[in-house]
Design a protein around this motif. Structure first.
Motif, short mmCIF file in Angstrom:
data_model
loop_
_atom_site.label_atom_id
_atom_site.label_comp_id
_atom_site.label_asym_id
_atom_site.label_seq_id
_atom_site.Cartn_x
_atom_site.Cartn_y
_atom_site.Cartn_z
N TYR A 58 0.84 -1.19 0.00
CA TYR A 58 0.00 0.00 0.00
C TYR A 58 0.88 1.25 0.00
CZ TYR A 58 -4.00 2.96 0.89
OH TYR A 58 -4.98 3.90 0.77
N THR A 59 0.50 2.27 -0.77
CA THR A 59 1.29 3.50 -0.86
C THR A 59 0.43 4.74 -0.69
OG1 THR A 59 1.03 3.63 -3.25
CG2 THR A 59 2.98 2.48 -2.44
N TYR A 60 1.04 5.79 -0.19
CA TYR A 60 0.48 7.13 -0.18
C TYR A 60 1.33 7.98 -1.10
CZ TYR A 60 -2.50 6.47 3.95
OH TYR A 60 -3.47 6.06 4.82
N VAL A 61 0.75 9.01 -1.70
CA VAL A 61 1.50 9.94 -2.54
C VAL A 61 1.38 11.32 -1.89
CG1 VAL A 61 1.68 10.99 -4.80
CG2 VAL A 61 1.04 8.61 -4.60
N THR A 62 2.53 11.99 -1.72
CA THR A 62 2.54 13.30 -1.09
C THR A 62 3.65 14.14 -1.68
OG1 THR A 62 2.53 14.43 1.05
CG2 THR A 62 4.06 12.59 0.81
N ARG A 63 3.77 15.37 -1.23
CA ARG A 63 4.85 16.26 -1.65
C ARG A 63 5.68 16.61 -0.43
NH1 ARG A 63 3.31 17.86 -6.59
NH2 ARG A 63 4.83 19.52 -6.81
N LYS A 64 6.97 16.86 -0.65
CA LYS A 64 7.81 17.27 0.46
C LYS A 64 8.73 18.39 0.04
CE LYS A 64 12.02 14.60 0.20
NZ LYS A 64 12.96 13.80 0.96
N ASN A 65 9.17 19.18 0.99
CA ASN A 65 10.07 20.28 0.73
C ASN A 65 11.50 19.77 0.90
OD1 ASN A 65 11.60 22.63 0.73
ND2 ASN A 65 9.97 23.81 1.71
N ARG A 66 12.27 19.78 -0.18
CA ARG A 66 13.64 19.24 -0.14
C ARG A 66 14.57 20.08 0.72
NH1 ARG A 66 14.97 17.76 -6.11
NH2 ARG A 66 13.93 15.77 -6.13
N ARG A 67 14.32 21.34 0.84
CA ARG A 67 15.20 22.20 1.65
C ARG A 67 15.06 21.89 3.13
NH1 ARG A 67 13.69 27.52 -1.54
NH2 ARG A 67 14.92 27.12 -3.42
N ASN A 68 13.83 21.63 3.59
CA ASN A 68 13.61 21.36 5.01
C ASN A 68 13.88 19.90 5.38
OD1 ASN A 68 12.81 24.00 5.25
ND2 ASN A 68 10.64 23.52 5.15
N THR A 69 13.61 18.96 4.48
CA THR A 69 13.82 17.54 4.76
C THR A 69 14.58 16.90 3.60
OG1 THR A 69 11.66 17.06 3.81
CG2 THR A 69 11.76 17.24 6.19
N PRO A 70 15.92 17.04 3.60
CA PRO A 70 16.69 16.48 2.49
C PRO A 70 16.78 14.96 2.52
CG PRO A 70 18.14 17.47 4.09
CD PRO A 70 16.74 17.78 4.52
N ASP A 71 16.67 14.35 3.71
CA ASP A 71 16.73 12.90 3.79
C ASP A 71 15.36 12.28 3.56
OD1 ASP A 71 16.30 14.39 6.09
OD2 ASP A 71 16.72 12.73 7.44
N ARG A 72 15.31 10.96 3.54
CA ARG A 72 14.05 10.28 3.21
C ARG A 72 13.00 10.47 4.29
NH1 ARG A 72 14.97 4.95 -0.38
NH2 ARG A 72 16.53 5.85 -1.71
N LEU A 73 11.78 10.62 3.86
CA LEU A 73 10.66 10.90 4.74
C LEU A 73 10.12 9.61 5.36
CD1 LEU A 73 9.01 13.45 5.41
CD2 LEU A 73 7.50 12.86 3.54
N VAL A 74 9.83 9.64 6.67
CA VAL A 74 9.22 8.50 7.36
C VAL A 74 8.04 9.03 8.16
CG1 VAL A 74 9.56 6.67 9.06
CG2 VAL A 74 11.44 7.30 7.56
N LEU A 75 6.83 8.53 7.84
CA LEU A 75 5.62 8.96 8.54
C LEU A 75 4.85 7.75 9.05
CD1 LEU A 75 4.27 11.65 6.06
CD2 LEU A 75 5.45 12.06 8.21
N ARG A 76 4.15 7.93 10.15
CA ARG A 76 3.30 6.88 10.68
C ARG A 76 1.88 7.15 10.21
NH1 ARG A 76 3.39 2.83 14.27
NH2 ARG A 76 1.64 2.62 15.70
N LYS A 77 1.35 6.26 9.35
CA LYS A 77 0.04 6.46 8.75
C LYS A 77 -0.76 5.17 8.80
CE LYS A 77 -0.32 9.36 5.25
NZ LYS A 77 -0.83 10.54 5.87
#
Length: 54
Positions: free
Chosen positions: A20-39
């Motif tokens: 299962y996947t979610y699609v979102t956008r992220k700001n590269r300047r604030n979070t340059p490393d890979r995003l990890v969210l609890r969903k």
């Protein structure tokens, strides 16, 4: 109008192995490393970690 490269579209894939996947956008300047969210993962009906998949 073109989309900015500062906010790319990323896929968040479940670590539970359900596919299962979610699609979102992220700001590269604030979070340059890979995003990890609890969903919520509706396949296993629980909250789990979702990691950025490139």
């Amino acid at each position: 109008m073109a989309r900015s490269d500062a906010r790319p579209i990323v896929k968040l894939r479940s670590t539970a192995g359900t596919g299962y996947t979610y699609v979102t956008r992220k700001n590269r300047r604030n979070t340059p490393d890979r995003l990890v969210l609890r969903k919520y993962d509706p396949v296993i009906r629980r909250h789990t970690e979702f990691r950025e998949d490139r």
